[in-house]
Design a protein around this motif. Structure first.
Motif, mmCIF file in Angstrom:
data_model
loop_
_atom_site.group_PDB
_atom_site.id
_atom_site.type_symbol
_atom_site.label_atom_id
_atom_site.label_comp_id
_atom_site.label_asym_id
_atom_site.label_seq_id
_atom_site.Cartn_x
_atom_site.Cartn_y
_atom_site.Cartn_z
ATOM 1 N N ALA A 270 0.831 -1.212 0.000
ATOM 2 C CA ALA A 270 0.000 0.000 0.000
ATOM 3 C C ALA A 270 0.861 1.257 0.000
ATOM 4 N N ALA A 271 1.961 1.223 0.770
ATOM 5 C CA ALA A 271 2.853 2.390 0.816
ATOM 6 C C ALA A 271 3.582 2.581 -0.513
ATOM 7 N N TYR A 272 3.946 1.496 -1.163
ATOM 8 C CA TYR A 272 4.706 1.575 -2.418
ATOM 9 C C TYR A 272 3.865 2.176 -3.538
ATOM 10 N N TRP A 273 2.575 1.765 -3.583
ATOM 11 C CA TRP A 273 1.716 2.239 -4.682
ATOM 12 C C TRP A 273 0.860 3.452 -4.292
ATOM 13 N N LYS A 274 1.165 4.032 -3.154
ATOM 14 C CA LYS A 274 0.324 5.132 -2.667
ATOM 15 C C LYS A 274 0.322 6.315 -3.624
#
Length: 283
Positions: free
Chosen positions: A276-280
């Motif tokens: 989730a953090a990577y594709w935020k």
């Protein structure tokens, strides 16, 4: 999508085969008491195995010193369980050759190292259940070469190794089936009773208004209830020992499996939040 369908098909086929194998024997298997965590039970099972089974059946994949995992010391093993060799590190072999076994019994007695795993079925009775039921369903039959027969394994080529512990038993085999009588098809119950000496008495009776189908039933009646209870307890210990011997590290494997699943669950949460953090900031 095609790959998912293939995987589901393989799973369905596996479940179908598992149920078929579980029902193939014809005799309903009893559920054996679970005593794999009971060291006293496993020690008694080891004693019974060495005294009653090891004369004809080897355990070529098991060493005597492995029994120390059951809480026994090497001195106790040497004093109470070491009859076929002088070294506690030796394998559980026997003097009888496969050629002699085939000559005397019609077939060489199988090695019992992994018999519990060999008799297990997927999604069905375990090998311990099979052994527990098998050893409790011997009965005298004077028509057999060994003088014994078995309900789980009909025409088995071995006598009852625990007959002294079991005591006298009367066995009744009942079979309900259709027969032709006076030009009509009727249901009949044919019952054969084997007394403690193996002699038989056969009865047949016509069933009126029978609504069930064809069926077979076995009943065992021990002369001494207290001896029967003690015998069942010993057989449970022996069956659980054979289950332990088939995989001595199974308890550690199960304990380790719990920690592995907990780790994977924790890693799943970390991977999910990292994803989730990577594709935020990606649209």
């Amino acid at each position: 999508m095609n790959m998912i369908k293939k995987l589901l098909g393989v799973l369905a086929l596996t479940l179908t085969c598992s149920v078929a194998v579980a029902a193939e024997g014809g005799y309903p298997l009893d559920h054996a008491p679970d005593r794999l965590n009971n060291m006293a039970s496993l020690q008694n099972g080891a004693r019974l195995f060495v005294n009653y089974c090891l004369g004809c059946h080897s355990a070529n994949s098991m060493r005597y010193n492995k029994l120390t995992q059951l809480g026994l010391t090497e001195d106790e093993i040497k004093k109470n369980l070491l009859f076929t060799t002088d070294k506690v590190g030796d394998l559980m072999t026997i003097a009888m050759t496969r050629q002699d076994g085939a000559k005397w019994f019609g077939a060489a007695p199988p090695d019992l190292s992994v018999i519990a795993r060999a008799k297990s079925t997927n999604l069905g009775p375990t090998g311990v259940d099979y052994i527990y039921t098998f050893l409790r369903t011997f009965y005298r039959d004077t028509t057999k070469k060994t003088g014994w027969d078995n309900a789980v394994f009909p025409s088995v080529g071995m006598p009852n190794p625990l007959w002294q512990l079991q005591g006298p038993v009367t066995h009744t085999h009942s079979h309900i089936h259709q027969v032709e009588q006076d030009g009509k098809t009727v249901w009949q119950r044919a019952s054969t009773t084997y007394d403690p000496l193996g002699y038989t008495e056969t009865k047949a009776e016509t069933l009126q208004n029978h609504r069930g189908g064809e069926s077979t039933q076995h009943t065992f009646q021990a002369q001494s209830r207290s001896q029967s209870i003690a015998f069942d307890n010993n057989v449970a210990d022996l069956a659980n020992f054979l289950g332990w011997m088939a995989e001595p590290n199974q308890l550690f494997r199960k304990q380790l499996g719990v920690w592995v699943l907990l780790f994977l669950g924790l890693f799943l949460v970390v991977a999910w939040r990292l994803n989730a953090a990577y594709w935020k900031h990606v649209k």
